[in-house]
Design an enzyme around this catalytic site. Sequence first.
Site, mmCIF file in Angstrom:
data_model
loop_
_atom_site.group_PDB
_atom_site.id
_atom_site.type_symbol
_atom_site.label_atom_id
_atom_site.label_comp_id
_atom_site.label_asym_id
_atom_site.label_seq_id
_atom_site.Cartn_x
_atom_site.Cartn_y
_atom_site.Cartn_z
ATOM 1 C CB SER A 53 -0.969 -0.048 1.185
ATOM 2 O OG SER A 53 -2.009 0.877 1.023
ATOM 3 C CG ASP A 86 -4.309 -1.680 0.470
ATOM 4 O OD1 ASP A 86 -3.332 -2.355 0.829
ATOM 5 O OD2 ASP A 86 -4.451 -0.474 0.744
#
Length: 317
Positions: A46, A175
Site C-alpha cells: 500500500s 490493497d
Amino acid sequence: MSDKFQILSLDGGGIKGIFSAAVLAHMEEDFGINITDHFDLIVGTSTGGIIALALGVGKRPLEILQFYIEKGRTIFPPNPLLCLKRLYRRKYDSDPLEGALKGCLGEGFLGDSAKRLVIPSYNMGEDDVYLFKTPHHERLTRDYKVPMWKVAMATTAAPTYFSSFRKLDHLRLIDGGVWANNPTLVGIAEAVSMLNVPLDKMRVFSIGTTDEVKARSKWLDSGGLVQWSLPAVEVVMQAQSIGVSTQAQHLLGKERVIRVNPKVPDKLFKLDKLSEKELLAKASHESRHFAPFFREQFLSHTASEYKPIYGEGGYDA
C-alpha cells in the site's frame, strides 16, 4: 557471497506513510547515506509500496516525504458528505491518486527499478494473493512490463476508500494490506525461495505507520455481528501485523528483525487524515532513538549491485 542480505520492509497505512518516509530521511541525513545502498530487497504494501517503488526509481526519502505532504489533500480531500456516501460507495475517487502516482513515478516500468522489489496486492476476482516482482529471478517474466504507477494503484486500492484497480488485464486488484499490511514475511520468503539466501544471513528493517493503543469493549467478548461490525477489521489487521513480526523474529532472531512502529493514542492518526506536523514530530523522535541501532545493524553492509535476471536465478554477491 556477502555475510548479510538486508531487507527493508514498509507497512501500509495511507497518508501515514509520511512517518515511514520521514524515518528514512532522518537516517539518510544522520549518516550521510543513500538508504537504498544498504538494502538488497525492498518490500512494501500500500503506502509502503509507493515508497518502495519511488526508492526503486531513484527518489530520495525527502522527495517522497514532500510528495505526501503536497499531494495528501488532493488524494484525500476533506468532505463531510463523504461519510454518508461511504455506506454504499468508496469514499474517494481514484483519479487524483492515479494522477499523483504518475507524477511521482513517471511512465517507467517495474523492470526499470534499480532495486529488487516485491509489492503485494490481492486479486479479488480469483481470491488469491498477487505479488508484483522485479525480474530478480529467471521465472519472473511478466511483471517487469507493468508500469510502476499501475503497480502502485493496485497495492493502494484500499476497500471502502478506493475502487478496485481494473486497468491491468481487467483483474480486480485491491490493497495488499488485506493480507500483508506488514510485508516482512513476504520479504523473507522471497529471499529464501527465489534468491536462495540462508536465514542466518538476513537482517530486516521493518517500518510501520504507528500503532494505535485501543481499549477493546468488553461487549466484544461475547458479541455478535453488531458489536464486531466496526472493530473486526482493526483487530484482524493488528493481529496480522503482530503475528508477522513475531514469526519473523522466531525465524531470524530478535536481534536481526528491527521494527519501528511506535504506540500512539487512539484516533490520533488516520489512513486518510493529513496530520503532517504530528507525524513528522513522531518520526523525528523515533528515528533519534533508533539511529544507534541502525548504525550497528545495517550501516556496515553495502548491497551488491542489482542486475535484472532473465537467465540464472539466485543471490550471489
